[in-house]
Design an enzyme around this catalytic site. Structure first.
Site, short mmCIF file in Angstrom:
data_model
loop_
_atom_site.label_atom_id
_atom_site.label_comp_id
_atom_site.label_asym_id
_atom_site.label_seq_id
_atom_site.Cartn_x
_atom_site.Cartn_y
_atom_site.Cartn_z
N GLY A 1 -25.28 3.67 1.31
CA GLY A 1 -26.46 4.34 0.78
C GLY A 1 -26.21 5.79 0.40
O GLY A 1 -27.14 6.53 0.07
N PHE B 1 -20.53 1.49 -1.27
CA PHE B 1 -21.84 1.42 -1.91
C PHE B 1 -22.95 1.16 -0.90
O PHE B 1 -24.03 1.75 -0.96
CB PHE B 1 -21.85 0.33 -2.99
CG PHE B 1 -23.22 0.09 -3.56
CD1 PHE B 1 -23.81 1.03 -4.39
CD2 PHE B 1 -23.93 -1.06 -3.23
CE1 PHE B 1 -25.10 0.84 -4.89
CE2 PHE B 1 -25.21 -1.27 -3.73
CZ PHE B 1 -25.80 -0.32 -4.56
N TYR C 1 0.84 -1.20 0.00
CA TYR C 1 0.00 0.00 0.00
C TYR C 1 0.88 1.25 0.00
O TYR C 1 1.47 1.61 1.01
CB TYR C 1 -0.93 0.04 1.21
CG TYR C 1 -1.93 -1.09 1.30
CD1 TYR C 1 -2.27 -1.85 0.19
CD2 TYR C 1 -2.54 -1.40 2.51
CE1 TYR C 1 -3.19 -2.89 0.28
CE2 TYR C 1 -3.46 -2.45 2.61
CZ TYR C 1 -3.77 -3.18 1.49
OH TYR C 1 -4.70 -4.21 1.60
N SER D 1 -13.56 -4.55 2.33
CA SER D 1 -14.70 -3.95 1.62
C SER D 1 -16.04 -4.49 2.15
O SER D 1 -16.91 -4.88 1.37
CB SER D 1 -14.60 -4.21 0.11
OG SER D 1 -13.51 -3.55 -0.46
N PRO D 2 -16.24 -4.51 3.48
CA PRO D 2 -17.50 -5.02 4.01
C PRO D 2 -18.68 -4.12 3.69
O PRO D 2 -19.84 -4.53 3.87
CB PRO D 2 -17.24 -5.09 5.52
CG PRO D 2 -16.22 -4.03 5.76
CD PRO D 2 -15.33 -4.06 4.55
#
Length: 330
Positions: free
Chosen positions: A204, A201, A56, A195-196
């Site tokens: 909301g 996305f 990273y 990415s839970p």
């Protein structure tokens, strides 16, 4: 829900903190001083489990984590990752990588050391053996794999028992529930979803006309295309309905759902905003019953996700090490 959870022998906060976004994948890098302050604030909120990787920002992210947590090192658990691309002297390769990570993280040990990705022709069994050696030496407390199938987990675990498997998993991306998560439960292996919230996305808050920087992974993820955002609205409608019933947010419902459903799961949501970091940790206050989880699952079974996560491309790899992808061909 409980504030701490065990993944094999490692006790961590039930919700961990993904630090990657300060260095790559979500637009321009966060200024170092701000990033360090935010990571420390995550600790103050209650997070004790922090996730990073050597790749990273080419070590930049590990350096940030090390600076932010050095004076509370005995109160936190740090996970980092490495890659292995050659079968030549695997032990020497991994030892050099481990020592470099230890230096950047300003620590004498790593709590959880992952093989970031498996490569078909690289000797997984030898990597597993070396990880066992590092555990005996006290350089790492446990080791893990990322984005792997059940067969790969069994091969590695037979050599040196795994502490955790980290893979993408969310209320929208549930493929690992078929065999990997059940196998991890059977073998007492933790499952750590990255990415839970499906790259934001499932909060909301995504706008269908939003334009992302070329250094932002959402600029190349199919699920963030306008057409797919519209088609996937039923996921958000479901979350909004449950969130209203529970006086929570869609993000909190998303996290509470997986934590309640799977007792070996520790999600690592990422954010660069303190208010979002606090909101995510607030998922631990959301009380979902088994009946609530079943209701959500029954509704999810009726939905189709448009814009599934595509295989990792050169674009994503460049973003991870902190390079701009503008002008690259698809």
């Amino acid at each position: 829900m409980e504030a701490v959870r065990k993944i094999r022998d490692l006790e961590v906060s039930t919700i961990g903190f993904g630090c990657m976004g300060f260095s790559c994948l979500y637009g321009d890098k966060t200024p170092d001083e701000e990033a360090i302050k935010t990571i420390r604030e995550a600790y103050n909120i209650g997070y004790t489990f922090f996730d990073t990787a050597e790749v990273y920002g080419k070590g930049h992210n590990e350096t940030l984590v090390g600076k932010a947590l050095k004076d509370v090192r005995d109160k936190v658990q740090i996970a980092t990752k490495m890659n292995c691309y050659s079968n030549e002297n695997i032990e020497g390769q991994l030892r050099e990588k481990l020592n470099n990570s230890l230096e950047r993280l300003q620590t004498s040990y790593i709590d959880l050391y992952y093989l970031h990705r498996t490569i078909d022709n690289i000797n997984l069994e030898e990597i597993a053996r070396v990880m066992g050696l590092f555990i005996k030496e006290g350089k790492i407390k446990g080791w893990g794999l990322s984005q792997v199938d059940a067969a790969t987990i069994k091969r590695a675990h037979a050599i040196t028992p795994l502490t955790a498997v980290q893979s993408e998993f969310s209320l929208a991306e549930r493929g690992y529930e078929k065999d990997v998560i059940p196998l991890c439960k059977e073998l007492n292996i933790g499952f750590v979803p990255f990415s839970p919230l499906a790259s934001g996305f499932l909060t909301g808050k995504v706008k269908k006309d939003e334009i992302y920087q070329s250094t932002d992974i959402r600029s190349i993820l199919a699920r963030f295309e306008k057409e797919n955002i519209e088609k996937n609205q039923p996921f958000i409608d479901l979350l909004n309905e449950v969130a209203k019933e529970k006086n929570a947010t869609p993000a909190q419902i998303s996290l509470a759902w997986m934590i309640k459903k799977h007792n070996n799961i520790v999600p690592i949501p990422a954010s660069r905003k303190v208010e979002r970091i606090s909101e995510n940790f607030g998922a631990l206050k959301v009380q979902l019953s088994d009946e609530d989880v079943k209701k959500i699952d029954d509704e999810l079974a009726k939905l189709t996700l448009y814009g599934d996560r595509e295989p990792e491309s050169d674009k994503i790899k460049m973003l991870i090490i902190g390079k701009n992808i503008k002008g690259m061909r698809a």
